[in-house]
Write a protein that holds these residues in place. Structure first.
Motif, PDB file in Angstrom:
ATOM      1  N   LEU A   1       0.831  -1.201   0.000  1.00 39.73           N
ATOM      2  CA  LEU A   1       0.000   0.000   0.000  1.00 39.73           C
ATOM      3  C   LEU A   1       0.864   1.248   0.000  1.00 39.73           C
ATOM      4  CD1 LEU A   1      -2.719   1.450   0.154  1.00 39.73           C
ATOM      5  CD2 LEU A   1      -2.614   1.201   2.659  1.00 39.73           C
ATOM      6  N   ALA A   2       1.897   1.256   0.824  1.00 38.10           N
ATOM      7  CA  ALA A   2       2.790   2.415   0.854  1.00 38.10           C
ATOM      8  C   ALA A   2       3.425   2.650  -0.516  1.00 38.10           C
ATOM      9  CB  ALA A   2       3.866   2.205   1.913  1.00 38.10           C
ATOM     10  N   ALA A   3       3.854   1.575  -1.159  1.00 42.09           N
ATOM     11  CA  ALA A   3       4.485   1.702  -2.478  1.00 42.09           C
ATOM     12  C   ALA A   3       3.487   2.207  -3.510  1.00 42.09           C
ATOM     13  CB  ALA A   3       5.060   0.356  -2.906  1.00 42.09           C
ATOM     14  N   ALA A   4       2.244   1.704  -3.451  1.00 41.98           N
ATOM     15  CA  ALA A   4       1.217   2.147  -4.407  1.00 41.98           C
ATOM     16  C   ALA A   4       0.910   3.629  -4.238  1.00 41.98           C
ATOM     17  CB  ALA A   4      -0.057   1.314  -4.219  1.00 41.98           C
ATOM     18  N   LEU A   5       0.849   4.092  -3.000  1.00 41.14           N
ATOM     19  CA  LEU A   5       0.581   5.505  -2.746  1.00 41.14           C
ATOM     20  C   LEU A   5       1.745   6.383  -3.194  1.00 41.14           C
ATOM     21  CD1 LEU A   5      -1.104   5.243   0.770  1.00 41.14           C
ATOM     22  CD2 LEU A   5      -2.208   5.873  -1.380  1.00 41.14           C
ATOM     23  N   GLU A   6       2.946   5.953  -2.887  1.00 38.39           N
ATOM     24  CA  GLU A   6       4.122   6.732  -3.298  1.00 38.39           C
ATOM     25  C   GLU A   6       4.200   6.830  -4.821  1.00 38.39           C
ATOM     26  OE1 GLU A   6       7.122   4.549  -1.236  1.00 38.39           O
ATOM     27  OE2 GLU A   6       7.067   5.877   0.521  1.00 38.39           O
ATOM     28  N   ALA A   7       3.820   5.746  -5.506  1.00 43.98           N
ATOM     29  CA  ALA A   7       3.837   5.769  -6.969  1.00 43.98           C
ATOM     30  C   ALA A   7       2.833   6.775  -7.527  1.00 43.98           C
ATOM     31  CB  ALA A   7       3.538   4.365  -7.514  1.00 43.98           C
ATOM     32  N   LYS A   8       1.794   7.076  -6.739  1.00 40.93           N
ATOM     33  CA  LYS A   8       0.800   8.073  -7.156  1.00 40.93           C
ATOM     34  C   LYS A   8       1.172   9.485  -6.716  1.00 40.93           C
ATOM     35  CE  LYS A   8      -2.239   5.169  -8.967  1.00 40.93           C
ATOM     36  NZ  LYS A   8      -2.647   5.218 -10.391  1.00 40.93           N
ATOM     37  N   GLY A   9       2.278   9.607  -6.023  1.00 43.93           N
ATOM     38  CA  GLY A   9       2.710  10.917  -5.550  1.00 43.93           C
ATOM     39  C   GLY A   9       2.111  11.337  -4.226  1.00 43.93           C
ATOM     40  N   VAL A  10       1.498  10.406  -3.498  1.00 39.98           N
ATOM     41  CA  VAL A  10       0.904  10.711  -2.208  1.00 39.98           C
ATOM     42  C   VAL A  10       2.009  10.763  -1.151  1.00 39.98           C
ATOM     43  CG1 VAL A  10      -0.704   9.910  -0.426  1.00 39.98           C
ATOM     44  CG2 VAL A  10      -1.270   9.628  -2.858  1.00 39.98           C
ATOM     45  N   LYS A  11       1.895  11.701  -0.219  1.00 40.34           N
ATOM     46  CA  LYS A  11       2.852  11.810   0.882  1.00 40.34           C
ATOM     47  C   LYS A  11       2.642  10.646   1.842  1.00 40.34           C
ATOM     48  CE  LYS A  11       4.246  14.837   4.708  1.00 40.34           C
ATOM     49  NZ  LYS A  11       3.962  16.121   5.420  1.00 40.34           N
ATOM     50  N   VAL A  12       3.682   9.854   2.063  1.00 36.23           N
ATOM     51  CA  VAL A  12       3.574   8.663   2.902  1.00 36.23           C
ATOM     52  C   VAL A  12       4.709   8.654   3.918  1.00 36.23           C
ATOM     53  CG1 VAL A  12       3.511   6.144   2.958  1.00 36.23           C
ATOM     54  CG2 VAL A  12       2.544   7.367   1.001  1.00 36.23           C
TER      55      VAL A  12
END
Length: 347
Positions: free
Chosen positions: A288-299
């Motif tokens: 999930l963290a990787a998927a969010l980071e790939a979308k440019g979300v701050k994680v």
């Protein structure tokens, strides 16, 4: 003659016992095959025992000055729709509004109650947040996506009563542990993505700009990551059978929608994500963290090396007697404080 007769009677009695045991065994096997309920009841027994132990261990950490309002009905038509609100000392007798953490408890969708994590959330509230502890209907009584819809109703209630509950309606954080983390992330997907809201049939009660962030511990975010040949698989089979309402869930197209990390978008809120190194669901958190980071979300993540000792189990964060649990609390509080600085306050 008497001895022979007694021997025959004994053999018949033993035969009856063996027959009764065979019938009982067959009936038990059939019960486990025909319904998820027998396995669910075993899970609840085990989880309830662990929850009591974890809650008792937190008593020594309970802070002074935290007040609460308990048993508030967030949907008058739903007997399971209850929540508690915890307030830090500084809001007593004031009209101050604080960043509000709406926490959804875990339990594999089939177990758990808000009281299980009350002590932990008191500790969190004392760090300067209004914390809301939400109950929802458990499976198999309720199936997916009923809990997401209930949390949506809770968000509507909290906004309508924001002034009374010292809630800053512009700084709402969804949080959860285990199954609760999946529900929280699913609701966040619906709030921030109209396409996902349509997938689960939800009309979001919260505007996307009011969802300031996420705090997610140890959740199951992608069914594709379950190792079906592992000891953990039996638990997941029971959980998904219960939550989806069908035993043959493997081909259920709803599993794709359930798998949160497949549907995150760039509008998903900033997120703190963590899991222990010995948690069978840890790969889900990393994905999930990787998927969010790939979308440019701050994680912001807190993960541990595979050889970290002592090994950190599922729900490791609730143990404030060890260094990792205390670190998880400090890191999540720092994340929440950062959201408080970044977001505009409600008038």
């Amino acid at each position: 003659m008497t001895t022979a007769r007694q021997g025959g009677t004994g053999r018949r009695w033993a035969l009856r016992v063996l027959l009764a045991l065979a019938v009982l065994g067959t009936g038990t096997w059939a019960a486990f095959q025909l319904s998820p309920w027998p396995s669910v009841l075993l899970i609840r027994w085990a989880f309830d025992k662990g929850a009591v132990e974890a809650s008792d261990a937190l008593r020594k950490h309970l802070p002074a000055g935290v007040t609460e309002r308990r048993g508030l009905a967030y949907d008058a038509a739903d007997p399971d729709a209850r929540l508690d609100v915890y307030f830090p000392a500084q809001v007593q007798g004031s009209d101050q509004r604080l960043t509000t953490v709406v926490w959804i408890h875990g339990g594999g969708f089939v177990s758990g109650r808000r009281g299980d994590i009350a002590n932990y959330l008191h500790v969190l509230a004392a760090r300067g947040f209004v914390v809301v502890n939400v109950d929802y209907t458990l499976a198999p009584k309720a199936t997916w996506p009923t809990p997401a819809r209930q949390i949506n109703a809770a968000l509507a209630y909290l906004q309508a009563n924001a002034a009374e509950l010292n809630i800053d309606a512009n700084r709402i954080v969804l949080a959860g542990d285990s199954a609760g983390a999946q529900i929280a992330a699913e609701v966040a997907n619906a709030i921030t993505s109209p396409a996902h809201a349509q997938r689960i049939g939800l009309v979001p009660a919260l505007q996307p700009d009011r969802l300031a962030g996420m705090v997610l511990f140890c959740g199951p975010y992608d069914v594709g990551l379950v190792q079906w040949d592992s000891p953990f698989a039996a638990f997941m089979r029971t959980v998904l059978w219960s939550y989806l309402g069908r035993k043959d869930f493997y081909d259920d197209p709803r599993l794709d929608t359930f798998s949160v990390s497949r549907h995150v978008t760039s509008t998903f809120p900033p997120s703190f994500i963590s899991a222990g190194n010995a948690d069978p669901l840890e790969p889900h958190s990393r994905a999930l963290a990787a998927a969010l980071e790939a979308k440019g979300v701050k994680v912001d993540t807190l993960f541990f090396p595979k050889d970290y000792t002592p090994a950190l189990p599922h729900e490791y964060q609730f143990n404030l007697d060890n260094e990792a649990g205390r670190l998880a609390m400090e890191r999540s509080v720092a994340f929440l404080q950062g959201l408080s600085r970044d977001a505009p306050s409600a008038e």
